[in-house]
Design a protein around this motif. Sequence first.
Motif, PDB file in Angstrom:
ATOM      1  N   VAL A 359       0.853  -1.185   0.000  1.00 55.57           N
ATOM      2  CA  VAL A 359       0.000   0.000   0.000  1.00 55.57           C
ATOM      3  C   VAL A 359       0.893   1.239   0.000  1.00 55.57           C
ATOM      4  O   VAL A 359       1.921   1.280   0.689  1.00 55.57           O
ATOM      5  N   GLU A 360       0.519   2.225  -0.764  1.00 53.07           N
ATOM      6  CA  GLU A 360       1.282   3.459  -0.843  1.00 53.07           C
ATOM      7  C   GLU A 360       1.332   4.134   0.521  1.00 53.07           C
ATOM      8  O   GLU A 360       0.318   4.267   1.203  1.00 53.07           O
ATOM      9  N   LEU A 361       2.530   4.566   0.913  1.00 55.40           N
ATOM     10  CA  LEU A 361       2.686   5.231   2.200  1.00 55.40           C
ATOM     11  C   LEU A 361       1.811   6.481   2.268  1.00 55.40           C
ATOM     12  O   LEU A 361       1.746   7.263   1.326  1.00 55.40           O
ATOM     13  N   GLY A 362       1.140   6.654   3.414  1.00 54.79           N
ATOM     14  CA  GLY A 362       0.308   7.839   3.612  1.00 54.79           C
ATOM     15  C   GLY A 362      -1.056   7.757   2.986  1.00 54.79           C
ATOM     16  O   GLY A 362      -1.802   8.738   3.009  1.00 54.79           O
ATOM     17  N   ASN A 363      -1.410   6.602   2.412  1.00 56.65           N
ATOM     18  CA  ASN A 363      -2.683   6.474   1.706  1.00 56.65           C
ATOM     19  C   ASN A 363      -3.861   6.835   2.614  1.00 56.65           C
ATOM     20  O   ASN A 363      -3.956   6.392   3.756  1.00 56.65           O
ATOM     21  N   LEU A 364      -4.762   7.644   2.084  1.00 62.35           N
ATOM     22  CA  LEU A 364      -5.951   8.082   2.813  1.00 62.35           C
ATOM     23  C   LEU A 364      -7.189   7.711   2.019  1.00 62.35           C
ATOM     24  O   LEU A 364      -7.296   8.069   0.845  1.00 62.35           O
ATOM     25  N   HIS A 365      -8.121   7.016   2.654  1.00 68.30           N
ATOM     26  CA  HIS A 365      -9.372   6.663   1.990  1.00 68.30           C
ATOM     27  C   HIS A 365     -10.518   7.330   2.741  1.00 68.30           C
ATOM     28  O   HIS A 365     -10.808   6.974   3.896  1.00 68.30           O
ATOM     29  N   PRO A 366     -11.176   8.320   2.147  1.00 66.72           N
ATOM     30  CA  PRO A 366     -12.258   9.032   2.846  1.00 66.72           C
ATOM     31  C   PRO A 366     -13.332   8.098   3.385  1.00 66.72           C
ATOM     32  O   PRO A 366     -13.905   8.360   4.445  1.00 66.72           O
ATOM     33  N   PHE A 367     -13.621   7.011   2.664  1.00 64.66           N
ATOM     34  CA  PHE A 367     -14.694   6.107   3.085  1.00 64.66           C
ATOM     35  C   PHE A 367     -14.386   5.512   4.452  1.00 64.66           C
ATOM     36  O   PHE A 367     -15.280   5.393   5.303  1.00 64.66           O
ATOM     37  N   ARG A 368     -13.131   5.137   4.703  1.00 68.20           N
ATOM     38  CA  ARG A 368     -12.783   4.527   5.985  1.00 68.20           C
ATOM     39  C   ARG A 368     -12.915   5.529   7.123  1.00 68.20           C
ATOM     40  O   ARG A 368     -13.364   5.185   8.223  1.00 68.20           O
ATOM     41  N   TRP A 369     -12.518   6.776   6.884  1.00 64.28           N
ATOM     42  CA  TRP A 369     -12.698   7.788   7.921  1.00 64.28           C
ATOM     43  C   TRP A 369     -14.181   8.046   8.168  1.00 64.28           C
ATOM     44  O   TRP A 369     -14.599   8.278   9.313  1.00 64.28           O
ATOM     45  N   GLU A 370     -14.975   8.010   7.113  1.00 60.20           N
ATOM     46  CA  GLU A 370     -16.424   8.188   7.270  1.00 60.20           C
ATOM     47  C   GLU A 370     -17.016   7.035   8.078  1.00 60.20           C
ATOM     48  O   GLU A 370     -17.883   7.247   8.955  1.00 60.20           O
ATOM     49  N   GLU A 371     -16.557   5.814   7.808  1.00 58.39           N
ATOM     50  CA  GLU A 371     -17.026   4.657   8.570  1.00 58.39           C
ATOM     51  C   GLU A 371     -16.632   4.777  10.046  1.00 58.39           C
ATOM     52  O   GLU A 371     -17.430   4.456  10.938  1.00 58.39           O
TER      53      GLU A 371
END
Length: 702
Positions: A359-371
């Motif tokens: 996985v790319e370092l620092g990857n951010l997925h808005p869906f996971r933060w929303e969950e």
Amino acid sequence: MAAEFKECLRKEEKLLIRTVALFLRVVVFILGVGIIGAIHVSTETAFGFYPEIPHGYELETRESAEETKEHPSPSANKQSVVLQLRWEPQFQFAGYYAALWQGYYEEAGLDVTIRSAFDETGNIRQATEEVQAGRADFGVGAVDILFANENGKPLSVVAAIFQRSAVAYYRLEETKVNNVVDLLDRKVARRHLDLLDVELQAMLIAEGIDPVQLPYTDKKRSFTLEDLTSRRYEIVPSYLDSILLEAREAEVAVSVLRPLDYGIDFYGDSVFTTVKLTQEDPEMVEAFRKATLQGWRYALENPLEMATLITESFEHTRIDQGYASGHEGDDYFMYPSEFLEYNKFQAQQVMELTYYPVVELGNLHPFRWEETHQALSRLGLITKPLEMNSFIFDYETLEQETQQQRQQRLLFLLRLGLLLLIGFLLVAATSRREAHRMEKLFQKEREENSRKEALMIYQARMAAMGEMVAHIAHQWRQPLNNLGLVLANLEDAFRYDELDEDQMNRSVNHSRRLMKRMSDTIDDFMQFANPTLQPDYYEVKLAVQEVLDLMEARLRAYGVQVSLEGDDKITAYGHRNHFSQAVFNLIANAMDALAEHQPSDPSIKVGIEKDPPWIILSISDTGGGIHPSIAEQIFEPYFSTKPEKQGTGLGLYMTKTIIENSLKGQIHWENHQQGVTMIIRMPEKKEGKLDDGKENRTHDRT
């Protein structure tokens, strides 16, 4: 009467060409003034005035592998930044120290201080509070970012280092737990408002269990393996699997419950800052993010080196701060060799949590933060909605907004240029309307052959000029975009103090070359459109290349591959601009056929060769060829296979007229397997005569 009519049309055509060329040159002039003016302003600022760079907060003594060396004072052009950790120095934060010690922060123009979570008196600094209060610029956190975002200054996540949470719940292997429901019958170590307890609550809620059924404990210190072996608790929380290390050393068998196994997928350690800072200085935030990720990449690829450096740099401070892990006095004393093994163990855990390099370092997925936000809402821990657009730092989006603001500086000049360009297009539209008006006039005066020919030539030339205007507008897009990039690069160079005289000169010269290219397009238009009265010798390949240059942008947009073959020295005798119009009509016709037929390899091949006393020009396409049913009609006036109002039906007719009457040559066509080849024969010299025995067409297959 006919001669006067032709002369009237010729004067009107000359006036229109001069008007169009004047509009185009004024637009280029205004763009040039605006760009050179912007460069002048940027240069004056860069070499004359330097904006004051705000200093950060008072820096503490930096702990590093080279702490015995003298640290120079921060350079005036480096921005002071404070990073607040969420615990004491250990491999958990190796990437930040790697970015500092390897000079990545310094290369980004940042003077970074990394602060432990514990102050000199042993009190803990909460990273979220420090950042919201302005005592730190960046912090390391996890779900506490969402909690702090609820009640304080809005925060923004810059990068997620741990792609899953480092929280886990341990038990002795002999303690049987088959599912979350079994926890109700066990002594579970829980503390009120403990971040380690949040994911346990989420696991219980996911199974329909009210967390209040499991009581809290009043223990203040960290939970350890001794809490399990003494039977004080049967389930204890742990961060970064520290209890697992204790169990291995004590040779005690333990088992683990991980939230991820029950669908609770929270992020772990993440870098955050305030939304305000991301809006006011997105370039600095992005520079910090990139340097941090570069440091983490180094740390994960060199874990033993970083574990050793961290041990050597902080072994004394860690011994002095025994309270830092919740132990009291001598029972937490850790020798340097133990601290090194501890950091090596953490390196393994951190590698698993980052998923690097999968996985790319620092990857951010808005869906996971929303969950995660929704899970905390179900627990009643937060109530406010999450503003995802500002909560996730997206430099590219912010940069686009910044670019738009920068472009406002030239907007007043560009508006004027666009107004003139609109006027230019209106002239072109008027030309087309005039062509339709002349078509009606032609129908009334059809019986006058000379008048008929004059009107049709005028109409065809006006239609061709209209198409040429569209080609010029398309041709200008790339240099206009490049001019915008020149300005953006100047702005960036100035902002990062990289603008020097050499770059300024390169930018000015590049801008002038782009404007010359636009001006050359106008010259090509004038060469194409300006009516000539006397024939002369001209280089055939050069004339064809100029037409292709004018049509380059459209050809490229349609994905058409064009080849031009022939001797550069081949010359023909006749009206050069008439020849150019004939070539333009044939290539435009080929492009229309390619657009309609849509072959897999759209291409146009142009060949030039000598067959004394003739010059042979062939234009071959892969557009499907000419159907036998219309073979006898393609050179007739007003015949077109295009939809109504999309063609005048005069293109091939006027091409044939120009070649036979003006160039004293002939045109015929031949179908081939993929399309059609148009063949033009023109006299090489002034005394060349037309071969009357040659048919105007041949065809073999469709």
